[in-house]
Every structure is written in C-alpha cells, then in structure tokens.
Scaffold this motif. Structure first.
Motif, mmCIF file in Angstrom:
data_model
loop_
_atom_site.group_PDB
_atom_site.id
_atom_site.type_symbol
_atom_site.label_atom_id
_atom_site.label_comp_id
_atom_site.label_asym_id
_atom_site.label_seq_id
_atom_site.Cartn_x
_atom_site.Cartn_y
_atom_site.Cartn_z
ATOM 1 N N LYS A 42 9.784 2.369 -5.038
ATOM 2 C CA LYS A 42 10.626 2.445 -3.837
ATOM 3 C C LYS A 42 10.032 1.651 -2.668
ATOM 4 C CE LYS A 42 14.396 4.746 -4.736
ATOM 5 N NZ LYS A 42 15.694 4.033 -4.683
ATOM 6 N N THR A 43 8.724 1.549 -2.589
ATOM 7 C CA THR A 43 8.124 0.771 -1.494
ATOM 8 C C THR A 43 8.593 -0.683 -1.591
ATOM 9 O OG1 THR A 43 6.192 0.582 -2.929
ATOM 10 C CG2 THR A 43 6.081 2.200 -1.129
ATOM 11 N N ARG A 44 8.513 -1.265 -2.787
ATOM 12 C CA ARG A 44 8.939 -2.637 -2.993
ATOM 13 C C ARG A 44 10.434 -2.802 -2.677
ATOM 14 N NH1 ARG A 44 7.469 -8.042 -4.786
ATOM 15 N NH2 ARG A 44 9.463 -9.035 -4.395
ATOM 16 N N LYS A 45 11.233 -1.823 -3.096
ATOM 17 C CA LYS A 45 12.680 -1.909 -2.860
ATOM 18 C C LYS A 45 12.988 -1.891 -1.363
ATOM 19 C CE LYS A 45 13.645 -0.229 -7.471
ATOM 20 N NZ LYS A 45 13.855 0.939 -8.354
ATOM 21 N N VAL A 46 12.226 -1.142 -0.597
ATOM 22 C CA VAL A 46 12.406 -1.149 0.865
ATOM 23 C C VAL A 46 12.005 -2.517 1.427
ATOM 24 C CG1 VAL A 46 11.540 -0.194 3.042
ATOM 25 C CG2 VAL A 46 12.194 1.341 1.172
ATOM 26 N N GLY A 47 10.893 -3.074 0.940
ATOM 27 C CA GLY A 47 10.464 -4.396 1.406
ATOM 28 C C GLY A 47 11.503 -5.460 1.117
ATOM 29 N N TYR A 106 -5.654 -1.356 -13.452
ATOM 30 C CA TYR A 106 -4.467 -2.144 -13.099
ATOM 31 C C TYR A 106 -4.652 -2.883 -11.774
ATOM 32 C CZ TYR A 106 -2.954 0.644 -16.924
ATOM 33 O OH TYR A 106 -2.907 1.222 -18.170
ATOM 34 N N GLY A 107 -5.890 -2.957 -11.312
ATOM 35 C CA GLY A 107 -6.160 -3.697 -10.080
ATOM 36 C C GLY A 107 -5.642 -3.009 -8.834
ATOM 37 N N ALA A 159 3.962 -1.479 -13.705
ATOM 38 C CA ALA A 159 5.128 -1.917 -12.923
ATOM 39 C C ALA A 159 4.779 -2.004 -11.434
ATOM 40 C CB ALA A 159 6.284 -0.944 -13.138
ATOM 41 N N MET A 160 3.961 -1.075 -10.954
ATOM 42 C CA MET A 160 3.560 -1.094 -9.537
ATOM 43 C C MET A 160 2.747 -2.344 -9.237
ATOM 44 S SD MET A 160 2.620 2.950 -9.287
ATOM 45 C CE MET A 160 1.614 2.861 -7.819
ATOM 46 N N ARG A 161 1.799 -2.637 -10.118
ATOM 47 C CA ARG A 161 0.974 -3.825 -9.918
ATOM 48 C C ARG A 161 1.859 -5.082 -9.891
ATOM 49 N NH1 ARG A 161 -4.044 -6.233 -8.436
ATOM 50 N NH2 ARG A 161 -3.657 -8.364 -9.051
ATOM 51 N N ALA A 162 2.796 -5.178 -10.847
ATOM 52 C CA ALA A 162 3.678 -6.356 -10.911
ATOM 53 C C ALA A 162 4.541 -6.464 -9.655
ATOM 54 C CB ALA A 162 4.563 -6.281 -12.153
ATOM 55 N N ALA A 163 4.878 -5.321 -9.038
ATOM 56 C CA ALA A 163 5.730 -5.317 -7.841
ATOM 57 C C ALA A 163 4.947 -5.634 -6.571
ATOM 58 C CB ALA A 163 6.412 -3.958 -7.700
ATOM 59 N N GLY A 164 3.612 -5.654 -6.663
ATOM 60 C CA GLY A 164 2.816 -5.982 -5.478
ATOM 61 C C GLY A 164 1.941 -4.853 -4.957
ATOM 62 N N VAL A 165 1.982 -3.688 -5.604
ATOM 63 C CA VAL A 165 1.160 -2.568 -5.128
ATOM 64 C C VAL A 165 -0.310 -2.860 -5.429
ATOM 65 C CG1 VAL A 165 0.674 -0.102 -5.321
ATOM 66 C CG2 VAL A 165 3.048 -0.921 -5.439
ATOM 67 N N ARG A 166 -1.126 -2.831 -4.376
ATOM 68 C CA ARG A 166 -2.553 -3.114 -4.515
ATOM 69 C C ARG A 166 -3.426 -1.934 -4.097
ATOM 70 N NH1 ARG A 166 -0.432 -6.237 -6.985
ATOM 71 N NH2 ARG A 166 -0.405 -8.512 -6.873
ATOM 72 N N ALA A 167 -2.813 -0.943 -3.447
ATOM 73 C CA ALA A 167 -3.573 0.220 -2.983
ATOM 74 C C ALA A 167 -2.659 1.430 -2.903
ATOM 75 C CB ALA A 167 -4.178 -0.068 -1.613
ATOM 76 N N PHE A 199 0.883 -1.165 0.000
ATOM 77 C CA PHE A 199 0.000 0.000 0.000
ATOM 78 C C PHE A 199 0.923 1.219 0.000
ATOM 79 C CE2 PHE A 199 -4.206 1.524 2.061
ATOM 80 C CZ PHE A 199 -3.999 2.844 1.704
ATOM 81 N N ASP A 200 0.964 1.971 -1.105
ATOM 82 C CA ASP A 200 1.769 3.197 -1.118
ATOM 83 C C ASP A 200 0.904 4.329 -0.569
ATOM 84 O OD1 ASP A 200 3.331 5.449 -1.563
ATOM 85 O OD2 ASP A 200 4.211 4.635 -3.408
ATOM 86 N N PRO A 201 1.222 4.804 0.635
ATOM 87 C CA PRO A 201 0.336 5.768 1.301
ATOM 88 C C PRO A 201 0.536 7.217 0.880
ATOM 89 C CG PRO A 201 2.108 5.122 2.780
ATOM 90 C CD PRO A 201 2.327 4.367 1.487
ATOM 91 N N HIS A 202 1.413 7.462 -0.122
ATOM 92 C CA HIS A 202 1.641 8.840 -0.576
ATOM 93 C C HIS A 202 2.296 8.776 -1.956
ATOM 94 C CE1 HIS A 202 3.320 13.123 0.487
ATOM 95 N NE2 HIS A 202 3.151 12.985 -0.821
#
Ligand code: ZN
Length: 282
Positions: free
Chosen positions: A225-230, A64-65, A20-28, A4-7
């Motif tokens: 960047k969220t995925r890279k931190v994870g 993109y879901g 790319a966000m969807r493929a990386a796991g971003v859902r919200a 969840f990218d909050p910003h």
C-alpha cells in the motif's frame, strides 16, 4: 522510489511479501510490537516475541535487503488483561536495545481505565529512555479516542513532537495536526483509509509530518500500500520530492529521534546466531 514502511507486522507475513516489497522499493520497515490475535496467557510469551522482533525478523528482512527495526510495548488491547500487565515492569530491558526505535504501539483500544494506566506508564518509559512513541488511535469512536489520547500525551513528560499518532483519518486529521504530533495513516485494502482518500488528505493538509504505512498484519492487508500511495501521488501531480518526503524522509526523521536508526542493511545484518546475543535478559 525508496520506501520506508513505518508500521508493518512482518512476523505475520511471508517471504513472498518480502520479495514483492523489495521489488516495489521498500528498503526499511519498523515493526511495532502488537497483539498476535490469540490472547497471551503469561508475560513469558512477550519475552520470546520481543526477542524475535530483535533477532529473527531483522535476520529475515536482511535476506531481502530491507533494514528492520522495531518498537516495543504492551499493546492497547492486552493492557486490559491482568495476565499481561506484569510485562510493563520488564519493558526497560528491551527499551535499551539497539534496534528499538520507539515505545509502541501504545494507546487506546476500548478506552478503559486499565488502558489509561498502561498508556501513561509507557509514555513515561519513552521519556525516560529518550525514545519517541508510536501511539495507535482507536478504530471505534475515533474523535473521542483522539482527544483522550491527546490528553494523555499532554499530561505526560513526552513532547508532542516526539509522538506519532497512527490510524488517523478525515475525522481526526485536523485536531491531530494542530497538536504538533506526527501524523500516521494506515492504508488498508477494503476498509478504513484507502490510497485515494490518502492522496486527498495530502492535498488538503500537505506532506509535513505525514507518514503512510500499510499496517499489514495477520488480517486482510496489503504490504504494497505504501507504493500504491506513492504511485497515486505522482499521478495526481505531487513531485518525486513530495513522495520521497512522505515515504522516506519523514519516517527517517521521526524514528531517527531514537538515535538508533541504521539503514545500511549490509553493515548491520544480524546473523541467526546473533539471536542468542540479542536476548532481552542478557
Ligand atoms: Zn499495528
């Protein structure tokens, strides 16, 4: 990994980014209302912008879901422009809308008296509407900016547990954590916070009340960047549960205080025609 990218300012991003966000796991995502770079010259341009954050952008994200919500406010920089100030009186029309999950982003840019006034007024609007607040901390004079921000929050009717302080770093994290506010960190490609520094802060201060975002916008920034931190958290020994807490459950808990978070995209995907229904004035 669910993210969840909050910003993030998707208005400024391409469909390649959504893919790319969807493929990386971003859902919200939550998209805060902000400064578009080009100064606005009249309150009417805010109306169209707010409507696009409630209509067009969630429609695009849903392709993109990705569940899209927004925060609404007069941003700190334009709080100094008398041509923009009248929008403060119009904000309540948007703050009652379903997808608006906080007042934001508000806070200080240059720490002027005009910013003091706009911040106090909008913290009160958050309290009046039962919404949390996304409060940006200034990029210059960070510690002085944080202290002035905390003074404004403490003088307001909003409890610190309903405030997310964003753009924190090593110089501000300790006082921000002691305040009882939620802690937001924006991870950028080449300046300010990066993923290695972010993971070091998580080791030092723990994952409680911590949210990580890309703050990607029209400047050089990286929506992954969220995925890279994870990924780095896992490589450095954090558990999958810790990652899920920081990248999913913490933002869900914070914005969930609005009572308006809907994470099932299929159930709520707006149609393009829905835009007219969502217009602020109706
Ligand atoms: Zn922003």
């Amino acid at each position: 990994m669910r993210i969840f990218d909050p910003h993030i300012h998707m208005t400024s991003r391409t469909t390649d980014d959504y893919e790319a966000m969807r493929a990386a796991g971003v859902r919200a995502v939550v998209e805060p209302a902000f400064w578009l770079g080009q100064p606005r010259t009249a309150p009417a341009t805010f109306r169209d912008y707010f409507d696009s954050l409630l209509g067009w952008e969630p429609f695009r994200a849903a392709q993109y879901g990705i569940a899209h919500h927004c925060t609404i406010a007069l941003n700190p920089k334009e709080a100094n422009d008398p041509r923009c100030l009248p929008v403060l009186d119009e904000l309540p029309r948007w703050l009652v809308k379903d997808r608006v999950v906080a007042v934001g982003e508000i806070g200080y840019d240059a720490m002027t008296p005009a910013e003091d006034k706009a911040l106090a007024a909008q913290l009160q609007l958050a309290a009046d509407h039962g919404l949390p607040a996304l409060v940006h901390t200034p990029h210059r004079d960070k510690l002085a900016g944080l202290r002035r921000t905390l003074d404004a929050v403490r003088e307001s009717a909003l409890g610190t547990e309903r405030v997310l302080l964003d753009h924190l770093n090593e110089t501000t994290v300790e006082e921000a954590k002691d305040s009882g506010c939620w802690l937001g960190f924006s991870v950028y490609p080449d300046t300010k916070m990066d993923e290695a520094r972010m993971v070091a802060l998580l080791k030092a201060y723990g994952p409680e009340r911590v949210l990580v975002n890309s703050a990607a916008d029209w400047g050089r920034s990286d929506p992954l960047k969220t995925r890279k931190v994870g990924d780095l958290m896992l490589a450095e020994g954090f558990s999958e549960d810790d990652v899920d807490r920081v990248l999913w459950r913490n933002p869900v808990e914070f914005y969930g205080m609005s009572g308006r978070l809907v994470l099932d995209v299929a159930a709520t995907a707006p149609t393009h025609e829905g835009n007219s229904v969502l217009r602020g004035g109706e």
